[in-house]
Design an enzyme around this catalytic site. Structure first.
Site, PDB file in Angstrom:
ATOM      1  N   HIS A 384       0.780  -1.239   0.000  1.00 32.36           N
ATOM      2  CA  HIS A 384       0.000   0.000   0.000  1.00 32.36           C
ATOM      3  C   HIS A 384       0.813   1.292   0.000  1.00 32.36           C
ATOM      4  O   HIS A 384       0.257   2.366  -0.236  1.00 32.36           O
ATOM      5  CB  HIS A 384      -0.939   0.009   1.216  1.00 32.36           C
ATOM      6  CG  HIS A 384      -2.275   0.618   0.947  1.00 32.36           C
ATOM      7  ND1 HIS A 384      -2.446   1.744   0.174  1.00 32.36           N
ATOM      8  CD2 HIS A 384      -3.521   0.271   1.351  1.00 32.36           C
ATOM      9  CE1 HIS A 384      -3.735   2.058   0.118  1.00 32.36           C
ATOM     10  NE2 HIS A 384      -4.403   1.177   0.816  1.00 32.36           N
ATOM     11  N   TYR A 498     -13.851   5.923   9.869  1.00 30.95           N
ATOM     12  CA  TYR A 498     -12.976   6.410   8.785  1.00 30.95           C
ATOM     13  C   TYR A 498     -13.511   5.876   7.466  1.00 30.95           C
ATOM     14  O   TYR A 498     -13.776   4.685   7.347  1.00 30.95           O
ATOM     15  CB  TYR A 498     -11.570   5.861   9.047  1.00 30.95           C
ATOM     16  CG  TYR A 498     -10.489   6.225   8.047  1.00 30.95           C
ATOM     17  CD1 TYR A 498      -9.491   7.129   8.390  1.00 30.95           C
ATOM     18  CD2 TYR A 498     -10.423   5.631   6.786  1.00 30.95           C
ATOM     19  CE1 TYR A 498      -8.464   7.446   7.500  1.00 30.95           C
ATOM     20  CE2 TYR A 498      -9.405   5.949   5.887  1.00 30.95           C
ATOM     21  CZ  TYR A 498      -8.429   6.847   6.253  1.00 30.95           C
ATOM     22  OH  TYR A 498      -7.416   7.158   5.374  1.00 30.95           O
ATOM     23  N   SER A 500     -12.360   6.148   3.405  1.00 29.07           N
ATOM     24  CA  SER A 500     -11.321   6.632   2.504  1.00 29.07           C
ATOM     25  C   SER A 500     -11.946   7.311   1.292  1.00 29.07           C
ATOM     26  O   SER A 500     -12.919   6.830   0.732  1.00 29.07           O
ATOM     27  CB  SER A 500     -10.487   5.427   2.061  1.00 29.07           C
ATOM     28  OG  SER A 500      -9.503   5.836   1.168  1.00 29.07           O
ATOM     29  N   THR A 511      -5.235  10.415  -0.491  1.00 32.31           N
ATOM     30  CA  THR A 511      -6.607  10.226   0.006  1.00 32.31           C
ATOM     31  C   THR A 511      -6.909  11.314   1.034  1.00 32.31           C
ATOM     32  O   THR A 511      -6.013  11.939   1.578  1.00 32.31           O
ATOM     33  CB  THR A 511      -6.787   8.854   0.702  1.00 32.31           C
ATOM     34  OG1 THR A 511      -5.841   8.756   1.774  1.00 32.31           O
ATOM     35  CG2 THR A 511      -6.628   7.713  -0.271  1.00 32.31           C
TER      36      THR A 511
END
Length: 669
Positions: A384, A498, A500, A511
């Site tokens: 990632h 949260y 994204s 992001t």
């Protein structure tokens, strides 16, 4: 003349982007909304030949704005309000106001000045890379997500060898198309009838790259940042003490293949850089699948699942033991293909296998791996730090389209009569006792970590996007509201959440965070969960509408770089890098709590992807992958022992039932 006309018409970046806000799927900006209409018939080397060069818009993309400090503080306090009692909120408000007029003012001004000096990038890009690469935890579960492919609609093409061959060929074609500048640029079309046409493309290709973005903007088309794409291929995360490095070496022509924990390489490109014959790819993969070599007792791949500093030390020992050339072949390979021997029983089994597997038949550090199970189930697991899935999703969509519409081999195809035993090399590694002990320990650590993970999935079949849009409600808002209601029903509280949201509409955007837990969702969830029967259908519809409107506003703001999370993060990063005493806002327990994201969520819908998933980001959290489809809503959720994922999904399902009952005009009890 044209440049002057364009720039006067497009003088404010944020107003340019306001039209983006009308789209409910902004949290992923997926390729599903775009069709690629450039000329096909590109031969076996390319997927297509775009009229507009791939990077035509990159130079003129708008810059990610640094929000105003007062806006950030206002948004931060609005997100904190539903999470805190009055006393806690009053304290947090005081600290936030002190920050705004004191240390925060100074940090913000320095951040703005720094941003002005670095116009080639965004203010978040370097700190974000740093955050990922400096993290020392295992990248498995903590960072790497997966996205699984839908099966090929033609069942016989799901044979492991046939599908693997087609995917390798399509992946290499994608890479060649990208590197030749022939891949269709990533553009978000709000009016495809006007902008996604050959006539417009033939016009825009002549507009200089320094102003081309404005030309697209004028027809309601929004080019997206493609700076992450070059890390897709020949790339690996290299472990280093304190901070890892990303290596990309596009000279590599070979593919890395894993089976039973053994590593193989063969050239997928010839010396001229052309894709080798599909029948040769098939022959080499067949040779690997039929290789009788048993599973390695000391599978090297499991080391990539270790703590990063531990892996750094062991990697140095591998180099010292004379494994440099073999490691270089792994690191510079086009990508990794993992051929698994398991048949996957169901969605849950697929999720576990594609998210983590057994740890032995993976090289988690590669930019991405294509995983193919015995029954042809396929997925991508990706590292990632280098990107946010925007490039990976585009790659996945293109590969799925190419392999299903124009497969280069089929069930009746014969592998080429080539000497695969000389073309394919199984990598041998010299392992001393210390390395063997390190591998054994890594296996134990891996098993201990993944054994704690539970995954469950849910499909709500009584309604989806179409019904919600008819009621003028945001599908994403309703899905997020169902998670808030579900958590309240199960645990009686509202917690940090949260979601994204891509900021790929900006140069080097990454992001931003949408904060779905709001005073509106809290009030609505309480009415549905804790006070059923005390509100009329009209009142409940009004509450749903409020939630939808507010969530839409948050989504628009985040997509335009107007959240608060990245701005606060960048100022904190700046304070740390200067060795400054950490301002009291960052030492507030409420700041720690809002960043302890118990509900971590990400949405995805694509014709190529059947489901995606990731682990929770905190030990007492849920990792919620979800998609709102036309007629149904799906969730793929993970948890550790601190939470009960099965009960959570039952509560989310019940919440959706209640919401759709009210939408049908019926009361809930």
């Amino acid at each position: 003349m044209m440049a002057g006309l364009l720039s006067t018409q497009c003088n404010s970046t944020l107003s340019k982007l306001k039209h983006l806000s009308n789209n409910p799927a902004l949290s992923v900006l997926t390729s599903t909304h775009r069709k690629y209409s450039s000329k096909d018939g590109a031969g076996s080397e390319y997927l297509h030949k775009s009229i507009v060069p791939s990077m035509h818009y990159q130079k003129s993309l708008p810059r990610l704005p640094v929000p105003k400090l007062e806006d950030t503080i206002r948004r931060y306090l609005a997100a904190q309000r539903p999470l805190l009692n009055d006393e806690q909120y009053s304290n947090t408000e005081k600290l936030a106001q002190e920050f705004q007029s004191g240390a925060g003012k100074q940090l913000h001004e320095e951040l703005v000045a720094l941003d002005k000096k670095n116009k080639h990038t965004s203010y978040i890009s370097a700190p974000w890379f740093d955050m990922y690469l400096s993290a020392r935890e295992s990248i498995v579960l903590n960072f790497n997500p997966f996205m699984s492919f839908n099966p090929d609609p033609k069942p016989e093409y799901n044979d492991q060898l046939v599908r693997a061959t087609n995917m390798v060929c399509s992946a290499v074609r994608f890479m060649k198309t990208l590197r030749a500048g022939l891949l269709e640029p990533e553009v978000f079309h709000l009016n495809p009838a006007k902008s996604d046409t050959d006539s417009f493309k033939k016009l825009i290709r002549w507009v200089p790259p320094s102003i081309s973005w404005f030309g697209a903007y004028m027809v309601n088309a929004y080019p997206l940042d493609m700076s992450q794409y070059f890390r897709l291929f020949n790339s690996t995360r290299i472990p280093k003490y304190k901070r890892d490095e990303l290596l990309t070496d596009d000279r590599g022509r070979h593919l890395l293949v894993m089976k039973r924990g053994n590593l193989y390489v063969f050239d997928a490109l010839d010396r001229d850089g052309n894709l080798i014959k599909p029948a040769e790819v098939q022959a080499h993969l067949k040779y690997i699948l039929e290789d009788p070599t048993q599973a390695s007792a000391f599978p090297l791949g499991v080391l990539t699942s270790e703590n990063r500093d531990t892996w750094t030390g062991l990697r140095q020992k591998l180099l010292d033991a004379g494994n440099g050339e073999a490691l270089q072949l792994v690191d510079t390979a086009l990508f990794c293909l993992c051929l698994d021997e398991e048949v996957l029983r169901d969605h849950i089994h697929i999720s576990h296998n594609m998210l983590h597997g057994d740890g032995c038949n993976r090289w988690y550090d590669k930019s991405f791996s294509v995983i193919l199970a015995k029954d042809g189930q396929a997925a991508i697991n990706f590292e990632h730090s280098w990107g946010d899935g925007v490039a990976v999703l585009r790659f996945q969509n293109e590969v799925f389209k190419d392999t299903t519409e124009k497969p280069l081999v089929g069930p009746g195809s014969q592998p080429a009569s080539v000497d695969s035993s000389s073309a394919v090399r199984r990598l041998e590694f010299k392992l001393n006792d210390e390395l063997k002990a390190g591998i054994t320990k890594a296996k134990e650590n891996f098993q201990a970590a993944v054994s704690k993970l539970t995954i469950d999935a849910m499909e709500f079949k009584k309604g989806g996007k179409e019904q919600l849009k008819k009621k003028k409600l945001s599908p994403d808002a309703i899905a997020q509201l169902a998670f808030q209601m579900g958590f309240l029903r199960q645990y009686g509280q509202t917690v940090a959440t949260y979601e994204s949201c891509s900021t790929a509409a900006f140069k080097h955007g990454r992001t931003e965070t949408i904060r779905p837990a709001s005073i509106h969702t809290k009030q609505c969830a309480k009415a549905f969960v804790q006070q059923p029967g005390q509100h009329s259908v009209e009142q409940l519809l009004g509450l749903l509408n409020e939630c939808s409107k507010y969530h839409g506003q948050l989504t628009r703001e985040a997509a335009m770089g107007q959240g608060f999370d990245r701005h606060l993060f960048a100022m904190r990063y700046l304070a740390n890098s200067k060795g400054m005493a950490l301002p009291s806002l960052y030492q507030d327990p409420a700041y720690a709590a809002i960043n302890h994201n118990i509900l971590s969520t990400s949405t995805l819908t694509s014709p190529a992807v059947s489901l995606g998933g990731f682990a929770p980001v905190v030990p007492d959290g849920f990792g919620v992958g979800y998609g709102v489809h036309d007629e149904w809503i799906g969730c793929n959720v993970s948890s550790y022992p601190a939470r009960d994922v099965h009960e959570f999904l039952r509560c989310v399902h019940k919440s959706l039932e209640d919401i759709f009952t009210v939408l049908d005009g019926n009361p809930i009890h």
